[in-house]
Design an enzyme around this catalytic site. Structure first.
Site, short mmCIF file in Angstrom:
data_model
loop_
_atom_site.label_atom_id
_atom_site.label_comp_id
_atom_site.label_asym_id
_atom_site.label_seq_id
_atom_site.Cartn_x
_atom_site.Cartn_y
_atom_site.Cartn_z
N ASP A 41 -40.65 4.50 27.24
CA ASP A 41 -39.37 4.86 28.25
C ASP A 41 -38.30 3.71 27.62
O ASP A 41 -38.76 2.35 27.74
CB ASP A 41 -40.01 4.24 29.59
CG ASP A 41 -38.78 4.21 30.53
OD1 ASP A 41 -37.68 3.76 30.40
OD2 ASP A 41 -39.05 4.26 31.78
N LYS A 82 -50.42 1.40 39.83
CA LYS A 82 -50.84 0.02 39.61
C LYS A 82 -52.40 -0.39 39.86
O LYS A 82 -52.52 -1.40 40.87
CB LYS A 82 -49.83 -0.95 40.27
CG LYS A 82 -48.36 -0.89 39.67
CD LYS A 82 -47.59 -1.93 40.04
CE LYS A 82 -46.24 -1.71 39.70
NZ LYS A 82 -45.50 -0.59 39.59
N ASP A 106 -35.06 8.81 30.46
CA ASP A 106 -35.14 7.65 29.45
C ASP A 106 -36.36 7.85 28.61
O ASP A 106 -36.68 6.93 27.80
CB ASP A 106 -35.52 6.35 30.47
CG ASP A 106 -34.21 5.92 31.15
OD1 ASP A 106 -34.39 5.19 32.13
OD2 ASP A 106 -33.17 6.25 30.83
#
Lengths: 433, 501
Positions: free
Chosen positions: B359, B303, B251
């Site tokens: 992406d 994250k 992607d």
């Protein structure tokens, strides 16, 4: 001679019609190209016996009204006068107040018509009926059918099907009374003045009694104004059951009250349809000359001074006002475009009212939601819904006030825009101040 | 038959006692009530319904009913025993298909099913089978997030009719952007790791392989192998010579400076290089902490809650074949299991990507990526862009497309082959895939229009509306954030974002 009295109310009335009525009296709002009262005057003028029309209302003298009256007098060749009430006198108070003017020269009876209704009014037939049944001392009221549920929003008439006599009348009852409702059109014989006089004296007595009980600081509320008389409450409901009041049913001919923008679009559609029968020259016809004339679908009224690009597609049920300018590739459907508007290229207007002098930018989409009567129920009328439901604005006809400028490529969906606004971004389900 | 019995018994609402009562008029296990005995025979009261005692049932049918119940009962007992045994061993069957064992759970609701049923369901739904909660993701029985769908579910509805690698991005199949860049850097063998093999993909890749004079192999996983497992699956192809090999997330779109990446990798000589890129919101992804001078990666932080670094894993790697020792043929996550181990061994280095990166696996990002790519084309090869009078900004139009008069196209628009755009159309920030028709006076912004679609006149579409294959939108409609599945005809406006199946 026959006279017609049209009650046009005042600026305190017709507030649900804002923002369209902010700068123009509601009775003068154009539907299908002509003001609401123009259609009513036209219905009256069809009867050759009608030689004078009296407009009774509370509006201060203004240019628009005076100009309208002058033009109408010329077009119809009958006398039209505006009688201004000094204060709101209720639907019948004005009739009592100006009784001498009304009484002079009339033969037997006179029409009284509510200024915010519209329809295919059978005035000639009603007059015929009145002469047969109610001549002399009787009164006739025009009635139409509604659904059981909706009848409670109007004045309900309970009547004898054989004699057409009105047995009972209630204004906006809480429980179901009858599916026959009052259209706001009455034919009164001269004896109405006696009744009005009695009512006036009664009211005066009540007023005096009440005010004597209050302190001297009591400020009179116009509702209880001494001279205030209401047709429905004080006259019609009292006459019901006396054998003097009759109803003339108008069958399934078109009738509607004009309370909100939604009912204007609805009335626009029906008046345009009526033109097919009575005034076909007012409708624009689709011509074969595709290079120079726009494509017309269904019933469309275009004012002769309006300028429409040949690549525009208009209709069904569209009215274009004076000096409006419609650009190329514009699509308009079920809408009213008022005078001097400019609609730029490729824009799309659906179920909307665009106020005077407004501009819509290129590729912009103005869309509303119709509030038509339920097609599954015969005699269904337009719902008189409130503006909000559960805290949210109800989807309705989009109304753009006058002198509004909407920039290009935006969407206004179910929006109400007040006058003199410049809009640069999209909006959905909002009132824009 | 046992299959039928299985199917009947897995009905959640079936209760054998109730069935017995319905058939025979009394519950097998209770002693009460409607039965009484007359001279040795068991009779039920007149008021109780029993199928077997109805007049319409003759004696041979009654015997059949008896038989039926006996069979059901015995299979019920057997199944119950099996289930209990399996539950003791901690392994239950997926109750949707009753053929695969339970392999995964939905989050957040924790309902379980087998992966095959989940994949199938997720193609057109995003709600749990059992409780209708919106599914955030799925985890395996150990709690690791698994990639299911591999059908490119994020780019639905486009990927419902075409494998994701073949969906066009800026007028070229997505996978081809990467393959052509690899070929330019000297790669001659490309392996596509897929979970779903389609004929379309096989045929198209054969054609491309011939055109580019390279070998394209398709390696298909029959069970989900995560992000590292597929490498083990393709082991024989990767170990042919001792050259390093690239691994790319399909992607990803960027300038693909593969030549420089190879140089950098050979220069430091260690086992692996990850391409990293700078982003504005690194906490949405996993960040990479590395030594600026050498490029040696120290650790990864998933994250982060506080600012750690603004560089993230760009999804492009280059490895020596020795990495294959670290990967087994089972579901393995390369980011969670392999990379941290390599970083600990100081064998992992970072190459900082210059230029744009995106992406494009989701519609919104697809459109953003399109803008970035077009901007890159303007600087590197501006003749590819369109320069006609109705064009604003960067616009790529296939030579076979036809544009009408008084249109306004752009900025950031890609128009595919054989597309017809009629007069007075305004297109902004959108992609129109091949063979579609946009009729006059429409206004379209921030949308992806699929193949062979027909958009009516005076239509307004915005807010990341995505149309699948062969969608028809009628005149004068307003589509605000609609996701429209293939072969659908839309006749009513969509005023709030919605998926139309």
């Amino acid at each position: 001679m026959l006279k017609a009295v049209i009650l046009i109310g005042g600026p305190q009335k017709g507030t649900r019609f804002r923002p369209l009525s902010l700068e123009m009296p509601k009775p003068l709002f154009p539907v299908a190209g002509y003001p609401i009262i123009h259609h009513l005057i036209e219905s009256c003028a069809k009867l050759s016996e009608v030689r004078e029309i009296l407009l009774i209302g509370c509006y201060q003298p203004n240019e628009a009204l005076s100009r309208f009256i002058a033009n109408a007098q010329q077009s119809f060749n009958i006398s039209i006068r505006y009688l201004q009430e000094y204060t709101s006198l209720g639907t019948a108070g004005g009739i009592y107040h100006f009784r001498d003017l009304i009484k002079s020269n009339i033969s037997e009876s006179f029409f009284v018509i509510n200024g915010d209704i519209c329809g295919d009014l059978p005035l000639a037939e009603m007059l015929e009926f009145h002469k047969q049944h109610a001549e002399g001392t009787g009164f006739t009221i025009l009635g139409t059918e509604a659904t059981e549920k909706q009848s409670c929003n109007y004045g309900c008439i309970a009547w004898d099907r054989k004699t057409n006599e009105v047995k009972h009348y209630v204004e906006k009852p809480e429980t179901f009374v009858s599916t026959t409702i009052s259209c706001g059109v009455f034919l009164f014989s001269k004896s109405i003045f006696q009744i009005l006089s009695d009512t006036y004296k009664q009211n005066e007595q009540i007023y005096n009694e009440e005010s004597s009980l209050q302190s001297s600081l009591f400020v009179s509320d116009t509702q209880y104004s001494r001279e205030c008389i209401h047709i429905e409450k004080d006259v019609i409901s009292k006459l019901a059951g006396t054998g003097r009041l009759f109803v003339y049913p108008m069958g399934d001919r078109f009738w509607s009250a004009i309370k909100s923008a939604g009912s204007v679009i609805y009335a626009n559609r029906h008046y345009l349809e009526m033109y097919r029968m009575y005034y076909p020259e007012r409708l624009t016809v689709n011509s074969d000359d595709k290079k120079h004339t726009p494509t017309i679908l269904g019933d469309v009224f275009i004012h002769p001074t309006a300028c429409v690009s040949p690549s525009a597609v208009l209709g069904p049920n569209v009215s274009i006002g004076q000096d409006a300018s419609i650009g190329s590739g514009v699509r308009i459907r079920e809408s009213i475009i008022l005078g001097s508007c400019v609609l730029q290229d490729h824009c799309c207007v659906l179920y909307s009212i665009i106020g005077w002098n407004s501009t819509i930018g290129p590729w912009t989409r103005i869309e509303g939601t119709p509030s038509d009567p339920d097609p599954n129920k015969q005699f269904s009328k337009i719902e008189q819904d409130s503006l909000f439901h559960d805290g949210k604005l109800q989807p309705s006809i989009t109304v753009i006030g006058n002198n509004v400028s909407v920039s290009g490529e935006v969407i206004l969906l179910n929006a109400i825009v007040l006058p003199h606004k410049e809009l640069g971004s999209s909006s959905k389900n909002q009132i824009i101040l | 038959s046992s299959r039928v019995c299985n199917a009947i018994h897995y009905e959640a609402d079936l209760d054998m006692n109730c069935l017995h009562r319905l058939l025979f008029g009394y519950e097998k296990s209770s002693d009460n009530d409607d039965r009484y005995h007359i001279g040795g025979a068991t009779v039920i009261s007149q008021n109780t319904f029993a199928l077997i005692s109805q007049n319409e049932i003759n004696s041979s049918e009654a015997r059949e009913l008896d038989e039926l119940f006996k069979i059901l009962l015995s299979s019920y007992v057997t199944i119950k025993a099996e289930i209990e045994k399996r539950d003791k061993n901690g392994q239950s069957l997926c109750i949707i298909c009753c053929s695969h064992p339970i392999q995964a759970e939905f989050r957040p609701c924790a309902h379980q099913a087998c992966i095959s049923c989940m994949c199938h369901h997720l193609m057109t739904n995003n709600e749990c089978f059992f409780c209708k909660t919106i599914i955030r993701h799925a985890v395996d029985l150990r709690g690791n997030i698994i990639e299911i769908g591999g059908y490119g579910t994020r780019l639905r509805p486009l990927t419902l009719t075409k494998p994701k690698p073949l969906v066009e991005f800026c007028n070229k199949p997505m996978v081809l952007h990467q393959i052509e860049a690899l070929v330019q850097a000297g790669v001659d063998h490309v392996i596509l790791a897929v979970s779903y093999l389609s004929d379309m993909l096989q045929r198209d890749m054969e054609t491309e392989a011939k055109r580019l004079h390279i070998t394209i192999t398709i390696s298909q996983e029959t069970v989900p192998l995560g992000t590292a497992g597929p490498l083990a699956l393709a082991r024989e192809h990767l170990k042919t010579d001792n050259e390093p090999f690239f691994v790319l997330n399909s992607d990803v779109i960027c300038e693909f400076p593969f030549g420089e990446i190879i140089e950098f990798h050979k220069k430091h000589g260690h086992e692996g290089t990850i391409v990293i890129t700078k982003v504005e919101e690194p906490s949405k992804y996993g960040v990479v902490v590395y030594e600026i001078n050498t490029g040696k990666i120290q650790r990864f932080v998933e994250k982060p809650r506080e600012y750690v670094s603004n560089k993230i894993n760009a999804g492009l790697y280059i490895f020596n074949s020795s990495i294959l020792e670290r990967i087994q043929l089972k579901p393995t996550s390369i980011e969670k299991e392999v990379f941290p181990a390599m970083a600990k061994d100081e064998e992992l280095y970072a190459y900082e990507l210059k230029g744009f990166w995106m992406d494009v696996g989701q519609p919104k990002d697809y459109l953003t990526g399109m803008g970035l790519y077009l901007n890159y084309v303007r600087h590197s090869n501006p003749d590819r862009l369109s320069h006609e009078t109705c064009i604003v900004g960067n616009v790529l139009i296939d030579s076979s497309a036809r544009i009408g008069e008084r249109c306004r196209i752009g900025p950031n628009v890609v128009i595919g082959p054989n597309v017809v755009v009629e007069d007075g159309v305004c297109l902004k920030n959108c992609t129109v895939l091949s063979d579609s028709l946009v009729k006059s006076h429409s206004w379209i912004a921030n949308c992806i229009i699929g193949w062979r679609c027909i958009i009516g006149q005076w239509v307004r579409m915005e807010n990341t509306t995505v149309l699948g294959l062969d969608v028809v939108v009628q005149d004068e409609l307003f589509i605000n954030g609609g996701t429209i599945l293939p072969h659908k005809s839309i006749s009513e406006s969509v005023t709030e974002p919605k998926i139309l199946i």
